[in-house]
Design a protein around this motif. Sequence first.
Motif, PDB file in Angstrom:
ATOM      1  N   ARG A  56       0.720  -1.203  -0.083  1.00  0.00           N
ATOM      2  CA  ARG A  56       0.090  -0.033  -0.053  1.00  0.00           C
ATOM      3  C   ARG A  56       0.971   1.281   0.020  1.00  0.00           C
ATOM      4  O   ARG A  56       0.326   2.452   0.113  1.00  0.00           O
ATOM      5  CB  ARG A  56      -1.053  -0.032   1.253  1.00  0.00           C
ATOM      6  N   SER A  57       1.997   1.131  -0.171  1.00  0.00           N
ATOM      7  CA  SER A  57       2.881   2.453  -0.448  1.00  0.00           C
ATOM      8  C   SER A  57       2.894   3.048  -1.743  1.00  0.00           C
ATOM      9  O   SER A  57       2.537   2.115  -2.576  1.00  0.00           O
ATOM     10  CB  SER A  57       4.350   2.034   0.077  1.00  0.00           C
ATOM     11  N   GLU A  58       3.373   4.064  -1.750  1.00  0.00           N
ATOM     12  CA  GLU A  58       3.590   4.825  -3.046  1.00  0.00           C
ATOM     13  C   GLU A  58       4.342   4.266  -3.980  1.00  0.00           C
ATOM     14  O   GLU A  58       5.447   3.906  -3.611  1.00  0.00           O
ATOM     15  CB  GLU A  58       3.688   6.229  -2.743  1.00  0.00           C
ATOM     16  N   VAL A  59       4.031   4.275  -5.389  1.00  0.00           N
ATOM     17  CA  VAL A  59       4.921   4.132  -6.464  1.00  0.00           C
ATOM     18  C   VAL A  59       5.544   4.976  -6.610  1.00  0.00           C
ATOM     19  O   VAL A  59       5.053   6.026  -7.443  1.00  0.00           O
ATOM     20  CB  VAL A  59       4.280   3.395  -7.567  1.00  0.00           C
ATOM     21  N   SER A  60       6.844   5.451  -6.254  1.00  0.00           N
ATOM     22  CA  SER A  60       7.293   6.734  -6.732  1.00  0.00           C
ATOM     23  C   SER A  60       8.733   6.804  -7.253  1.00  0.00           C
ATOM     24  O   SER A  60       9.311   5.620  -7.487  1.00  0.00           O
ATOM     25  CB  SER A  60       7.436   7.951  -5.412  1.00  0.00           C
ATOM     26  N   GLU A  61       9.539   8.029  -7.455  1.00  0.00           N
ATOM     27  CA  GLU A  61      10.883   7.969  -7.909  1.00  0.00           C
ATOM     28  C   GLU A  61      11.563   6.931  -7.070  1.00  0.00           C
ATOM     29  O   GLU A  61      11.461   7.119  -5.935  1.00  0.00           O
ATOM     30  CB  GLU A  61      11.334   9.291  -7.931  1.00  0.00           C
ATOM     31  N   PRO A  62      12.512   6.225  -7.649  1.00  0.00           N
ATOM     32  CA  PRO A  62      13.462   5.419  -7.095  1.00  0.00           C
ATOM     33  C   PRO A  62      14.340   6.176  -5.965  1.00  0.00           C
ATOM     34  O   PRO A  62      14.716   7.203  -6.441  1.00  0.00           O
ATOM     35  CB  PRO A  62      14.143   4.491  -7.990  1.00  0.00           C
ATOM     36  N   ALA A  63      14.652   5.503  -4.853  1.00  0.00           N
ATOM     37  CA  ALA A  63      15.427   6.075  -3.793  1.00  0.00           C
ATOM     38  C   ALA A  63      15.986   4.996  -2.776  1.00  0.00           C
ATOM     39  O   ALA A  63      15.591   4.082  -2.959  1.00  0.00           O
ATOM     40  CB  ALA A  63      14.742   7.133  -2.845  1.00  0.00           C
ATOM     41  N   ALA A  64      17.379   5.508  -2.185  1.00  0.00           N
ATOM     42  CA  ALA A  64      17.843   4.420  -1.518  1.00  0.00           C
ATOM     43  C   ALA A  64      16.704   4.001  -0.379  1.00  0.00           C
ATOM     44  O   ALA A  64      16.218   4.799   0.402  1.00  0.00           O
ATOM     45  CB  ALA A  64      19.040   4.764  -1.051  1.00  0.00           C
ATOM     46  N   ALA A  65      16.494   2.810  -0.304  1.00  0.00           N
ATOM     47  CA  ALA A  65      15.346   2.099   0.611  1.00  0.00           C
ATOM     48  C   ALA A  65      16.036   2.380   2.198  1.00  0.00           C
ATOM     49  O   ALA A  65      15.485   2.638   2.822  1.00  0.00           O
ATOM     50  CB  ALA A  65      15.273   0.614   0.382  1.00  0.00           C
ATOM     51  N   ALA A  66      17.442   2.378   2.316  1.00  0.00           N
ATOM     52  CA  ALA A  66      17.950   2.680   3.604  1.00  0.00           C
ATOM     53  C   ALA A  66      17.538   4.107   3.998  1.00  0.00           C
ATOM     54  O   ALA A  66      17.263   4.153   5.327  1.00  0.00           O
ATOM     55  CB  ALA A  66      19.444   2.403   3.771  1.00  0.00           C
ATOM     56  N   ASP A  67      17.549   5.098   3.131  1.00  0.00           N
ATOM     57  CA  ASP A  67      17.144   6.371   3.559  1.00  0.00           C
ATOM     58  C   ASP A  67      15.893   6.480   3.715  1.00  0.00           C
ATOM     59  O   ASP A  67      15.295   7.313   4.814  1.00  0.00           O
ATOM     60  CB  ASP A  67      17.582   7.344   2.453  1.00  0.00           C
ATOM     61  N   ASP A  68      14.915   5.767   3.111  1.00  0.00           N
ATOM     62  CA  ASP A  68      13.376   5.964   3.558  1.00  0.00           C
ATOM     63  C   ASP A  68      13.418   5.211   4.979  1.00  0.00           C
ATOM     64  O   ASP A  68      12.557   5.668   5.988  1.00  0.00           O
ATOM     65  CB  ASP A  68      12.619   4.960   2.332  1.00  0.00           C
ATOM     66  N   LEU A  69      13.862   4.099   5.262  1.00  0.00           N
ATOM     67  CA  LEU A  69      14.113   3.579   6.592  1.00  0.00           C
ATOM     68  C   LEU A  69      14.363   4.761   7.768  1.00  0.00           C
ATOM     69  O   LEU A  69      13.755   4.906   8.909  1.00  0.00           O
ATOM     70  CB  LEU A  69      15.059   2.302   6.818  1.00  0.00           C
TER      71      LEU A  69
END
Length: 252
Positions: free
Chosen positions: A58-71
């Motif tokens: 259910r999260s947004e499909v958006s521009e790729p970014a480092a997943a660790a930064d989202d964490l």
Amino acid sequence: MIASLSGVQLWYEDTGQGVPVVLLHAGTGSCPMWAYQVRAFGEAGYRCIAYDRRGHGRSEVSEPAAAADDLQLLVDSLGIERFHVVGTAAGGIVAIDYALSNPQRLRSLVIANSIGGVQDEEYLELQRRLRPAPQFGALPPEVRELGPSYRVANPDGTRQWIELEQASRPGGVASLPKTHNRITFASLEALSVPTLLLTGDADLYTPPPVLELFAARIRDSVSLVLHGVGHSAYWELPEVFNREVLDFLGKH
């Protein structure tokens, strides 16, 4: 719940009280895949946070970014300073990437059934031999990621896993998460976070000899191989997975 972060909206679940544990799902997964862990960890006295990475569930499909930064953005938004992190498969890559950048934030690190994201050419060649393309990729996800013993003995659980896997990626085919660091075996030698390395002896991605490569590099690590288990230990053998992980967390 939805966390509105810089550049993305992430769906997350936050249950229980106590020391925080963040769960990072596989590339074929999303929050519901952790159903066997969320309740058990809460009953053990932990605050359990699971979330859908970009493009999953259910999260947004958006521009790729480092997943660790989202964490990092997510735990900061929740007011969490130090926590345990448990990553399975591609989630383990995110966990390692985060640990390399933010070791001071982690109480411990659990890496389950993960290729680890190592970019050394010898290791990449090893992985190509383990999973030759395009033949391996043509196999159904449940054949690649659930051990044969589980598929034979648990047809209902297999069907449920397939349903969750199909619902987890509305954007299409799974891909490895984008990393902030270039992960190498040399970089793993600098890790100082207490680490549990776990795999199954029927894991087609991370068989025991591959796990040993990581155990030899991560100094403060212990390793565990589960008999008859494929690439999804958290799902195939949840009671044992939970017991071993909780025992490890309790020491740190």
